[in-house]
Design a protein around this motif. Structure first.
Motif, PDB file in Angstrom:
ATOM      1  N   LEU A   1      68.491 -13.418 -15.847  1.00 24.98           N
ATOM      2  CA  LEU A   1      67.323 -13.435 -16.723  1.00 24.98           C
ATOM      3  C   LEU A   1      67.691 -12.837 -18.074  1.00 24.98           C
ATOM      4  O   LEU A   1      68.196 -11.715 -18.151  1.00 24.98           O
ATOM      5  N   LEU A   2      67.411 -13.595 -19.137  1.00 22.10           N
ATOM      6  CA  LEU A   2      67.617 -13.142 -20.517  1.00 22.10           C
ATOM      7  C   LEU A   2      66.263 -13.045 -21.199  1.00 22.10           C
ATOM      8  O   LEU A   2      65.443 -13.962 -21.082  1.00 22.10           O
ATOM      9  N   TYR A   3      66.014 -11.933 -21.894  1.00 20.19           N
ATOM     10  CA  TYR A   3      64.779 -11.770 -22.662  1.00 20.19           C
ATOM     11  C   TYR A   3      65.155 -11.596 -24.135  1.00 20.19           C
ATOM     12  O   TYR A   3      65.880 -10.668 -24.497  1.00 20.19           O
ATOM     13  N   ILE A   4      64.651 -12.507 -24.976  1.00 18.44           N
ATOM     14  CA  ILE A   4      64.936 -12.490 -26.411  1.00 18.44           C
ATOM     15  C   ILE A   4      63.675 -12.097 -27.167  1.00 18.44           C
ATOM     16  O   ILE A   4      62.590 -12.625 -26.905  1.00 18.44           O
ATOM     17  N   SER A   5      63.822 -11.187 -28.113  1.00 15.07           N
ATOM     18  CA  SER A   5      62.720 -10.857 -29.013  1.00 15.07           C
ATOM     19  C   SER A   5      63.271 -10.670 -30.419  1.00 15.07           C
ATOM     20  O   SER A   5      64.452 -10.362 -30.606  1.00 15.07           O
ATOM     21  N   GLY A   6      62.395 -10.867 -31.406  1.00 13.82           N
ATOM     22  CA  GLY A   6      62.782 -10.610 -32.785  1.00 13.82           C
ATOM     23  C   GLY A   6      62.706  -9.118 -33.070  1.00 13.82           C
ATOM     24  O   GLY A   6      61.781  -8.438 -32.622  1.00 13.82           O
TER      25      GLY A   6
ATOM     26  N   ARG B   1      68.823  -8.060 -22.412  1.00 11.66           N
ATOM     27  CA  ARG B   1      67.864  -7.995 -23.521  1.00 11.66           C
ATOM     28  C   ARG B   1      68.604  -8.210 -24.824  1.00 11.66           C
ATOM     29  O   ARG B   1      69.608  -7.560 -25.093  1.00 11.66           O
ATOM     30  N   GLN B   2      68.074  -9.094 -25.658  1.00 15.16           N
ATOM     31  CA  GLN B   2      68.690  -9.357 -26.951  1.00 15.16           C
ATOM     32  C   GLN B   2      67.616  -9.383 -28.035  1.00 15.16           C
ATOM     33  O   GLN B   2      66.531  -9.936 -27.818  1.00 15.16           O
ATOM     34  N   GLN B   3      67.923  -8.792 -29.172  1.00 18.11           N
ATOM     35  CA  GLN B   3      67.039  -8.825 -30.329  1.00 18.11           C
ATOM     36  C   GLN B   3      67.729  -9.566 -31.470  1.00 18.11           C
ATOM     37  O   GLN B   3      68.912  -9.345 -31.726  1.00 18.11           O
TER      38      GLN B   3
END
Length: 256
Positions: free
Chosen positions: A197-202, A224-226
């Motif tokens: 599971l990958l979660y991307i947010s700005g 988690r990636q921003q």
């Protein structure tokens, strides 16, 4: 539903957000097309009998009915905002076909009745606005919400222009059917999801960066990636860096 590229490549399935369209993934898909086969899904605006969608359950049933038979045998599911919330529901039904899940700015669900009541009231107000206000004016108000604070004035204007051809009545119906107030709590399901599971947010989207941090406490090892200088709609703001994040994640997944 729009298939792109060759079916022999690893498959990615994309779900757009509220007010969006499949074409808004175009910049990401163009950057990935040499390595991946991409399928762009369109959110339904009515059920199989042509009736407006009224609840979360009817929305999810309409999505599953429209999409399931056309999906690849194996795929990674990518969902933005409302599309990510729908992905959380449907991935439980598609576990035997899923290779990974990618969520972008997607809420796992409200956890108290007070939050649900407040959100439902808010969504009824927005639904009324979409039905009774000229659409361009309603969209201007929509993109002034705090979650879109990372947008520049020009980006807001571009989005208002892009959405100006939508049907306000249909969007009002979809907004209520898709209300976060009616969505189940997916925190536990995501914590136990048996695929990567990958979660991307700005980085400018403080609300969903905080949600990603909270989700990481439920699911140790969450990727988690921003994206720097991006707000809520990362794939629209920065399609090439977004595509690079996806490609890196999927390379890691395939090597595990």
């Amino acid at each position: 539903m729009r298939p792109l590229a060759a079916p022999t490549k690893p498959s990615l399935v994309f779900i757009h957000g509220f007010l969006g369209s499949p074409d808004e993934w175009r910049g990401v898909v163009d950057a990935l097309a040499e390595r991946f086969s991409c399928l762009l899904l369109t959110l339904p605006e009515c059920d199989h009998q042509g009736q407006p969608l009224r609840t979360w359950d009817t929305l999810i049933a309409a999505c599953e009915r429209r999409w399931s038979a056309l999906l690849p045998a194996r795929f990674t599911l990518v969902g933005y905002s409302l599309g990510g919330r729908i992905a959380q529901a449907l991935c439980q039904n598609w576990l035997d076909r899923l290779e990974a899940v990618v969520l972008e700015g997607a809420h796992p669900g409200l956890t108290t009745e007070l939050e649900r009541r407040q959100r439902l009231q808010q969504d009824h107000q927005w639904s009324h606005c979409l039905r009774t206000t000229p659409l361009t004016e309603a969209l201007v108000l929509w993109y002034r919400q705090p979650v879109f604070a990372g947008l520049s004035a020009q980006q807001r204007a571009d989005l208002v222009k892009l959405r100006s051809g939508l049907d306000g009545e249909r969007m009002a119906d979809l907004l209520l059917a898709a209300s976060l107030a009616g969505q189940p709590d997916y925190w536990t399901a995501l914590a136990q999801l048996p695929v990567p599971l990958l979660y991307i947010s700005g980085a400018l989207d403080t609300k969903f960066c905080a949600l990603a941090e909270q989700l990481a406490k439920h699911r140790p090892g969450l990727d988690r990636q921003q994206l720097p200088d991006s707000g809520h709609n990362c794939h629209h703001n920065a399609p090439k860096p977004y595509a690079a994040l996806l490609a890196h994640f999927l390379t890691q997944v395939s090597h595990d």
